[in-house]
Each structure stands twice: as structure tokens, then as C-alpha cells.
Design a protein around this motif. Structure first.
Motif, mmCIF file in Angstrom:
data_model
loop_
_atom_site.group_PDB
_atom_site.id
_atom_site.type_symbol
_atom_site.label_atom_id
_atom_site.label_comp_id
_atom_site.label_asym_id
_atom_site.label_seq_id
_atom_site.Cartn_x
_atom_site.Cartn_y
_atom_site.Cartn_z
ATOM 1 N N SER A 21 63.171 -33.897 62.686
ATOM 2 C CA SER A 21 63.469 -33.348 61.222
ATOM 3 C C SER A 21 65.200 -33.994 60.825
ATOM 4 O O SER A 21 65.884 -34.399 61.768
ATOM 5 C CB SER A 21 63.793 -31.856 61.521
ATOM 6 O OG SER A 21 62.550 -31.214 61.955
ATOM 7 N N MET A 34 63.733 -41.147 50.998
ATOM 8 C CA MET A 34 64.129 -41.079 52.552
ATOM 9 C C MET A 34 63.306 -41.723 53.474
ATOM 10 O O MET A 34 62.040 -42.168 53.109
ATOM 11 C CB MET A 34 63.878 -39.624 52.999
ATOM 12 C CG MET A 34 64.310 -38.439 51.952
ATOM 13 S SD MET A 34 66.445 -38.367 52.177
ATOM 14 C CE MET A 34 66.694 -38.060 53.920
ATOM 15 N N ARG A 53 60.996 -40.635 46.195
ATOM 16 C CA ARG A 53 61.531 -39.492 45.571
ATOM 17 C C ARG A 53 60.481 -38.835 44.681
ATOM 18 O O ARG A 53 60.590 -37.639 44.343
ATOM 19 C CB ARG A 53 63.026 -39.761 45.268
ATOM 20 C CG ARG A 53 62.985 -40.766 43.967
ATOM 21 C CD ARG A 53 64.344 -41.040 43.539
ATOM 22 N NE ARG A 53 64.323 -42.242 42.353
ATOM 23 C CZ ARG A 53 65.423 -42.415 42.113
ATOM 24 N NH1 ARG A 53 66.402 -41.852 42.245
ATOM 25 N NH2 ARG A 53 65.502 -43.406 40.939
ATOM 26 N N TYR A 56 56.205 -39.304 46.186
ATOM 27 C CA TYR A 56 55.901 -39.227 47.606
ATOM 28 C C TYR A 56 55.042 -40.234 48.178
ATOM 29 O O TYR A 56 54.331 -39.867 49.177
ATOM 30 C CB TYR A 56 55.377 -37.707 48.095
ATOM 31 C CG TYR A 56 56.315 -36.658 47.849
ATOM 32 C CD1 TYR A 56 55.896 -35.321 48.182
ATOM 33 C CD2 TYR A 56 57.454 -36.565 46.728
ATOM 34 C CE1 TYR A 56 56.801 -34.456 48.130
ATOM 35 C CE2 TYR A 56 58.003 -35.374 46.576
ATOM 36 C CZ TYR A 56 57.834 -34.403 47.223
ATOM 37 O OH TYR A 56 58.712 -33.349 47.075
ATOM 38 N N SER A 71 57.097 -37.228 55.983
ATOM 39 C CA SER A 71 56.629 -36.094 54.878
ATOM 40 C C SER A 71 58.097 -35.354 54.585
ATOM 41 O O SER A 71 59.169 -35.695 55.381
ATOM 42 C CB SER A 71 55.830 -35.045 55.457
ATOM 43 O OG SER A 71 56.233 -34.084 56.637
ATOM 44 N N ARG A 72 58.013 -34.743 53.593
ATOM 45 C CA ARG A 72 59.429 -34.179 52.982
ATOM 46 C C ARG A 72 59.093 -32.847 52.508
ATOM 47 O O ARG A 72 58.292 -32.451 51.509
ATOM 48 C CB ARG A 72 60.212 -35.098 51.777
ATOM 49 C CG ARG A 72 59.420 -35.420 50.716
ATOM 50 C CD ARG A 72 60.094 -36.513 49.643
ATOM 51 N NE ARG A 72 61.441 -36.192 49.548
ATOM 52 C CZ ARG A 72 62.337 -36.833 48.825
ATOM 53 N NH1 ARG A 72 62.001 -38.350 48.965
ATOM 54 N NH2 ARG A 72 63.489 -36.502 48.805
ATOM 55 N N ASN A 74 61.258 -30.830 49.848
ATOM 56 C CA ASN A 74 62.404 -30.636 48.751
ATOM 57 C C ASN A 74 63.042 -29.351 48.789
ATOM 58 O O ASN A 74 64.294 -29.266 48.521
ATOM 59 C CB ASN A 74 62.191 -31.222 47.474
ATOM 60 C CG ASN A 74 61.923 -32.649 47.346
ATOM 61 O OD1 ASN A 74 62.135 -33.373 48.442
ATOM 62 N ND2 ASN A 74 61.475 -33.130 46.171
ATOM 63 N N THR A 78 64.723 -31.346 53.603
ATOM 64 C CA THR A 78 64.614 -31.713 54.926
ATOM 65 C C THR A 78 63.324 -32.653 54.724
ATOM 66 O O THR A 78 62.174 -32.699 54.046
ATOM 67 C CB THR A 78 63.880 -30.846 55.889
ATOM 68 O OG1 THR A 78 65.093 -29.837 55.901
ATOM 69 C CG2 THR A 78 63.674 -31.207 57.408
ATOM 70 N N VAL A 79 63.434 -34.056 55.575
ATOM 71 C CA VAL A 79 62.310 -34.908 55.875
ATOM 72 C C VAL A 79 61.865 -34.722 57.287
ATOM 73 O O VAL A 79 62.601 -34.706 58.215
ATOM 74 C CB VAL A 79 62.910 -36.392 55.361
ATOM 75 C CG1 VAL A 79 63.847 -36.844 56.257
ATOM 76 C CG2 VAL A 79 61.512 -37.338 55.511
ATOM 77 N N TYR A 80 60.611 -35.017 57.357
ATOM 78 C CA TYR A 80 59.876 -34.819 58.853
ATOM 79 C C TYR A 80 59.422 -36.336 59.222
ATOM 80 O O TYR A 80 58.913 -37.100 58.601
ATOM 81 C CB TYR A 80 59.099 -34.105 58.906
ATOM 82 C CG TYR A 80 59.516 -32.645 58.359
ATOM 83 C CD1 TYR A 80 59.366 -31.982 57.183
ATOM 84 C CD2 TYR A 80 60.196 -31.624 59.299
ATOM 85 C CE1 TYR A 80 59.682 -30.656 56.697
ATOM 86 C CE2 TYR A 80 60.600 -30.414 58.951
ATOM 87 C CZ TYR A 80 60.434 -30.066 57.815
ATOM 88 O OH TYR A 80 60.900 -28.766 57.254
ATOM 89 N N CYS A 96 67.473 -41.303 60.420
ATOM 90 C CA CYS A 96 67.083 -41.041 58.997
ATOM 91 C C CYS A 96 68.148 -41.650 57.972
ATOM 92 O O CYS A 96 69.342 -41.611 58.218
ATOM 93 C CB CYS A 96 66.686 -39.707 58.847
ATOM 94 S SG CYS A 96 68.115 -38.605 58.228
#
Length: 116
Positions: A21, A34, A53, A56, A71-72, A74, A78-80, A96
Motif C-alpha cells: 500500500s 501513480m 489518474r 485508471y 489499483s487505486r 481515490n 491510496t494505491v495498491y 511508489c
């Protein structure tokens, strides 16, 4: 300014999974593309995956396609990075970044170690 904090790294056996994360703060998260990069000992930092952004759209390094998913969220800023079928060669510090096309911000990194 954007502050990025990665988490979720650790030690895992080959074939296992981890989810990284990256929590962002400081500016509107949705305005950034991201990405995840990694750096193994003695090697240069390399691209792993990114997510745009707006729509996706995602892109992956060939070495992780089919195993990793970016994945993100918003709403959570958080981005994963879901990492499955991990291999010893995935061992690295994972970073990241946030890119608004004017500047790139980096987190401090999280260590991922995959044992054989």
C-alpha cells in the motif's frame, strides 16, 4: 508537496503473495498518476507498474505481467500493488511514486524479500 508512505512489505516464500500500500497526503490524490518501482541490491531502480489518474489505465513490466495488479482508491488516497506468485527475483525495495506531469514524488520504500 505530496508525502507518500509505503507499507506491506516483508518476507514471504516463493509462490506467496503480498499486498503493498502507498498512502498519499498533501495534495489531491486524484490529480496524480501513480506508480510502483523497485530496486534490487546492486541494480538500478526499475519500473514495475503504473495507473493513470483519469481512466485508471494500467501498465506493467513484462517481468510482473499476470502476477501483479496495481489499483487505486481515490477515496482513501491510496494505491495498491497486489503481488502474487512471488519469485526470489522479485526481492527488492519497492517504491511508489506520484506524477502530476510537472514533478515526481517518491516514497521511502518498503522491503520485499522472497525466499526460495
Amino acid at each position: 508537496q505530496v508525502q507518500l508512505v509505503e507499507s506491506g512489505g516483508g518476507l514471504v516464500q516463493a509462490g506467496g503473495s503480498l499486498r503493498l500500500s502507498c498512502a498519499a497526503s498533501g495534495r489531491t490524490f486524484s490529480s496524480f498518476a501513480m506508480g510502483w518501482f523497485r530496486q534490487a541490491p546492486g541494480k538500478e531502480r526499475e519500473f514495475v507498474a503504473d495507473i493513470s489518474r483519469g481512466d485508471y489505465r494500467t501498465a506493467y513490466a513484462d517481468s510482473v505481467k499476470g502476477r501483479f495488479t496495481i489499483s487505486r482508491d481515490n477515496a482513501k488516497n491510496t494505491v495498491y500493488l497486489q503481488m502474487n506468485s512471488l519469485k526470489p527475483e522479485d526481492t527488492a525495495v519497492y517504491y511508489c511514486n506520484a506524477n502530476d506531469l510537472r514533478k515526481i514524488y517518491w516514497g521511502q520504500g518498503t522491503q520485499v524479500t522472497v525466499s526460495s
